[in-house]
Design an enzyme around this catalytic site. Structure first.
Site, PDB file in Angstrom:
ATOM      1  N   GLY A   1      14.037 -15.223   0.749  1.00  0.00           N
ATOM      2  CA  GLY A   1      14.687 -14.031   1.087  1.00  0.00           C
ATOM      3  C   GLY A   1      14.032 -12.951  -0.135  1.00  0.00           C
ATOM      4  O   GLY A   1      12.696 -13.133  -0.276  1.00  0.00           O
ATOM      5  N   GLY A   2      14.984 -12.233  -0.571  1.00  0.00           N
ATOM      6  CA  GLY A   2      14.533 -11.124  -1.508  1.00  0.00           C
ATOM      7  C   GLY A   2      14.022 -11.577  -2.622  1.00  0.00           C
ATOM      8  O   GLY A   2      12.991 -11.084  -3.557  1.00  0.00           O
TER       9      GLY A   2
ATOM     10  N   GLY B   1     -22.812   0.213   4.235  1.00  0.00           N
ATOM     11  CA  GLY B   1     -21.664   0.448   3.712  1.00  0.00           C
ATOM     12  C   GLY B   1     -21.453  -0.854   2.559  1.00  0.00           C
ATOM     13  O   GLY B   1     -20.613  -0.375   1.578  1.00  0.00           O
ATOM     14  N   ALA B   2     -21.540  -1.869   2.970  1.00  0.00           N
ATOM     15  CA  ALA B   2     -21.227  -2.972   2.086  1.00  0.00           C
ATOM     16  C   ALA B   2     -22.225  -3.096   0.786  1.00  0.00           C
ATOM     17  O   ALA B   2     -21.609  -3.543  -0.364  1.00  0.00           O
ATOM     18  CB  ALA B   2     -21.543  -4.434   3.056  1.00  0.00           C
TER      19      ALA B   2
END
Length: 522
Positions: free
Chosen positions: A171-172, A412-413
């Site tokens: 949960g939280g 781009g790499a």
């Protein structure tokens, strides 16, 4: 009451607190293969260094019979101590006391430890083992989680935050570890982390799953990429925390501790000639390169701690030491998917680079990357957004950055992997480096498309054009002639070049434009 009676009362109260949830509860904890909260703290910290805070804190709940329950230390043990003589603040949830559930005062104790860590400039280590929010305390439990999340955020980038998941975390409760810097998990059926449990999953999807299938250690280490390190036992995880802390500074105003090493700083490694194949299409494990250049102990073992070793294996990140100095190492790994950058490896690299930058750890980047992974799946899932994180992380970093191009560095790499254009201080290349917009094969197919198509022997001409392109462009000397590469080096001298560069950058200072914060493409 006399002083003698008061002291007797004090020690009786302390005895109850030290007894945690009682003998039967402790036996159950051991039967699950888990240490108790106090045993964990004892093994984590230097012997005799732990100082407990808030031992007498009590919950204020009155509903559902809670007012009749005694909860020693309110189910969480908090305090401070040392690891290798260095101050750390610790909290350990006690599963033997009401399942380690988090209530108002339980949370307040954790929050106080975090406040003290912020004031003292020391790491916070959390040992999580809790059934979740204490339902009997209602919204006060939720308030407690919220205040912890706020403190996690305030501490982020100021002091290291390390959390070990040593039991349930649901949960939280999962968000505090997620906001922190490092998550470790015990690979034990009793240790898991998820937002919604098996019952909810079954109700919504009709599929039955176990807690381990839903959120066990390997799920988070291999698929979700949230468990940075895992161990087979409590003891192993606690030892990993100690090792991890050894690489980190206490806070963002300090440099990492420097250790003595007997390894020669200018040690040559001719084995690097053999590790990286001459054929650019042949794979190899970049870890072997890393092991050659980092410090070695007296037994020849490399000083390197890999982070997220099971997640996105086409990239390797981790902490090592070079001439006793902590460095963060980022490397493409051609052994997996040719070392391409994809969504997961981009996230892995970007997060690690930002962690290093936050804590004054120099970054060493080893490049062998054919590009970003193409395809409909990657594009539709946001490779542009995820890939941009890498560009942003390197461009934002102000720590010393040294990059070595081992082999491929395309498109781009090439830019993303710690290029000089994004701010690297020194960029070196091996003679085997191929730096270009794209690989020779693809480039030849585009540039010489007509010539190849019209040839009597298209394949022969294609191979000729590939070699022609490789000789003219896919080498380190064109980039070096433009000043994009500082030097083309003998691979055997890689360690020496990096160490000398880091020494030169020891006092690096960078002034950034004033701003509240950047807007990284999350």
């Amino acid at each position: 009451m006399s002083m003698e009676e008061k002291l007797k009362d004090l020690y009786e109260r302390r005895k109850k607190i030290l007894g945690m949830g009682g003998e039967k509860a402790v036996e159950k904890q051991h039967a699950r293969g888990k240490l108790t909260a106090r045993e964990r703290i004892e093994k984590l910290l230097d012997p005799g260094s732990f100082v407990e805070i808030g031992a007498f804190v009590k919950h204020r709940g009155t509903e559902f019979g809670l007012d009749k329950k005694e909860l020693p230390a309110d189910g969480v043990i908090t305090g401070y101590g040392t690891i290798d003589g260095r101050l750390v603040f610790v909290y350990a949830q006690d599963f033997t006391v009401m399942g380690g559930s988090l209530g108002e005062m339980h949370a307040a104790k954790i929050k106080r430890i975090m406040e003290l860590a912020l004031e003292a400039g020391a790491p916070v280590i959390g040992l999580n083992d809790s059934g979740g929010a204490r339902i009997q305390e209602g919204v006060d439990s939720l308030k407690g989680y919220g205040e912890i999340f706020k403190m996690n955020t305030l501490l982020s980038g100021v002091v290291p935050q390390i959390t070990a998941i040593m039991g349930p975390c649901a949960g939280g409760a999962v968000y505090s570890p997620a906001i922190g810097d490092f998550i470790l998990m015990v690979d034990n059926p009793a240790s898991f982390m998820f937002i919604t449990g098996p019952q909810v999953v079954k109700a919504v999807t009709g599929v039955e799953v176990t807690p381990v299938q839903l959120g066990g250690a390997m799920v988070h280490a291999q698929k979700a990429g949230q468990a940075h390190l895992i161990g087979k036992s409590d003891e192993e995880v606690l030892a990993l925390i100690r090792k991890l802390v050894s690489y980190l500074p206490s806070n963002n105003m300090e440099k990492p501790p420097r250790v003595k090493t007997n390894d020669l700083p200018f040690r040559k490694s001719e084995r690097l000639y053999e590790i990286v194949p001459d054929d650019p299409n042949k794979p190899y494990d970049v870890r072997d390169v890393i092991y050659e250049i980092v410090d070695r102990d007296e037994n020849g073992n490399p000083d390197f701690l890999e982070i997220l070793p099971y997640f996105a294996p086409n990239a390797v990140v981790g902490f090592g030491r070079m001439n006793g100095q902590t460095v963060g190492i980022v490397a493409n790994n051609p052994k997996y998917f040719a070392g391409v950058l994809d969504i997961d490896s981009s996230d892995k690299i970007a997060r690690f680079v930002r962690t290093c930058d936050a804590f004054n750890i120099p970054i060493v980047t080893l490049v062998d990357v054919p590009g970003y992974l193409p395809g409909v799946d990657q594009e539709s899932r946001g490779i542009i957004r995820h890939g941009a994180k890498v560009l942003y992380a390197y461009a934002e970093a102000t720590v010393p950055m040294v990059t070595v191009i081992l082999r491929k560095a395309y498109g781009g790499a090439y830019l993303a992997m710690g290029s000089k254009h994004l701010g690297a201080d020194f960029v070196f290349a091996w003679p085997t480096a191929e730096i270009a917009v794209m690989g020779p094969e693809g480039a030849a197919n585009i540039i010489f498309r007509k010539e190849i198509a019209q040839a009597e022997n298209p394949e022969e001409v294609r191979q000729q054009k590939i070699e022609e392109y490789r000789e003219k462009f896919a080498n380190p000397y064109v980039a070096a002639s433009r000043g994009y590469i500082d030097d083309v080096i003998d691979p055997a001298e890689t360690r020496a070049k990096i160490i000398m560069s880091l020494e030169a950058l020891e006092s690096k200072r960078v002034k950034l434009p004033p701003r509240k914060h950047g807007n990284i493409p999350l």
